[in-house]
Design an enzyme around this catalytic site. Structure first.
Site, PDB file in Angstrom:
ATOM      1  N   CYS A 146       0.793  -1.380  -0.348  1.00  0.00           N
ATOM      2  CA  CYS A 146      -0.316  -0.100  -0.455  1.00  0.00           C
ATOM      3  C   CYS A 146       1.073   0.997  -0.026  1.00  0.00           C
ATOM      4  CB  CYS A 146      -0.839  -0.183   1.362  1.00  0.00           C
ATOM      5  SG  CYS A 146      -1.941   1.318   1.183  1.00  0.00           S
ATOM      6  N   CYS A 148       0.251   4.564   0.801  1.00  0.00           N
ATOM      7  CA  CYS A 148      -0.890   5.423   1.097  1.00  0.00           C
ATOM      8  C   CYS A 148      -0.413   5.266   2.813  1.00  0.00           C
ATOM      9  CB  CYS A 148      -2.015   5.654   1.460  1.00  0.00           C
ATOM     10  SG  CYS A 148      -2.423   4.963  -0.829  1.00  0.00           S
ATOM     11  N   CYS A 165      -1.640  -5.116  -1.638  1.00  0.00           N
ATOM     12  CA  CYS A 165      -3.407  -4.824  -1.982  1.00  0.00           C
ATOM     13  C   CYS A 165      -3.501  -6.371  -2.566  1.00  0.00           C
ATOM     14  CB  CYS A 165      -2.962  -3.707  -3.042  1.00  0.00           C
ATOM     15  SG  CYS A 165      -4.539  -2.934  -3.426  1.00  0.00           S
ATOM     16  N   CYS A 167      -5.207  -5.158   0.913  1.00  0.00           N
ATOM     17  CA  CYS A 167      -4.966  -5.129   2.458  1.00  0.00           C
ATOM     18  C   CYS A 167      -5.718  -6.350   3.372  1.00  0.00           C
ATOM     19  CB  CYS A 167      -4.445  -3.831   3.350  1.00  0.00           C
ATOM     20  SG  CYS A 167      -5.987  -2.996   3.374  1.00  0.00           S
ATOM     21  N   CYS A 176     -10.895   0.499   2.222  1.00  0.00           N
ATOM     22  CA  CYS A 176      -9.259   1.202   1.934  1.00  0.00           C
ATOM     23  C   CYS A 176      -9.123   2.456   2.377  1.00  0.00           C
ATOM     24  CB  CYS A 176      -9.566   0.996  -0.059  1.00  0.00           C
ATOM     25  SG  CYS A 176      -8.447   1.034  -0.688  1.00  0.00           S
TER      26      CYS A 176
END
Length: 207
Positions: A146, A148, A165, A167, A176
């Site tokens: 991920c 982010c 991902c 996750c 998400c």
């Protein structure tokens, strides 16, 4: 009277031979004026048949006007096809590992939307940026970690797999953090469930 016609006929034959031998240097009008009026009609018919025969012969011997053009068109079409194939092959050969991963992650995200019943954000540039990050991590870390979140050790997290991902929170609760996969009750959910790799590449160009 019969002697006169015979003499005129003999003169007609001699004059016609003279014309054929010297390449028709004497014009039709001059030749006709030199003959008696009774023989002019016969001469006109002979000349007409001769000219018709020459025109037919020239027509048969003339090359087909469209054959060379058709060959040129065929060769030009083949050349364009070969050029297009060469350009496509070159483009595929020049694709970087990140480009290939971008295509793979875009296709994965499209499939997962259909399986999970989710959609992309109404602003497609958001999932495009997320897919870009997943593709880069796929190449550098070996797994679509991920993009982010902050990690002290990205490689350790990728190896552990919790934030790869999709996750664990997404798989278990459809949460998400990246806003890549959104449920219907999300205020930012859009209507699109798929996007092409070309669209993603266009939206992230320059980033």
């Amino acid at each position: 009277m019969r002697t006169s016609l015979t003499t005129a006929g003999l003169g007609l034959v001699l004059v016609a031979s003279f014309v054929a031998f010297f390449g028709n240097r004497v014009s039709n009008s001059q030749l006709q004026r030199s003959l008696p009026s009774s023989s002019r009609g016969s001469l006109r018919m002979r000349m007409a048949r001769r000219d018709t025969g020459r025109m037919a012969l020239n027509h048969l011997q003339a090359p087909a006007p469209f054959a060379p053009q058709s060959r040129r068109n065929r060769d030009s079409c083949l050349c364009r096809c070969e050029t297009a194939n060469a350009v496509e092959a070159k483009a595929k050969a020049e694709m970087t590992e990140t480009d290939k991963a971008l295509v793979a992650m875009t296709n994965f995200a499209n499939r997962y939307n259909k399986v999970a019943g989710t959609t992309y954000c109404s602003d497609l540039s958001i999932p495009a940026v997320v897919i870009k990050g997943l593709a880069e991590h796929k190449v550098t870390l070996g797994a679509p970690l991920c993009p982010c979140r902050h990690y002290d050790d990205k490689q350790a997290e990728a190896d552990q797999g919790f934030w790869n991902c999709p996750c664990v929170p997404m798989r278990e609760r459809k949460e998400c953090h990246c806003m890549l996969f959104l449920t219907d009750d999300n205020d930012f959910a859009g209507d699109e469930v798929s996007v092409s790799p070309e669209e993603v590449a266009k939206m992230i160009s320059g980033l």
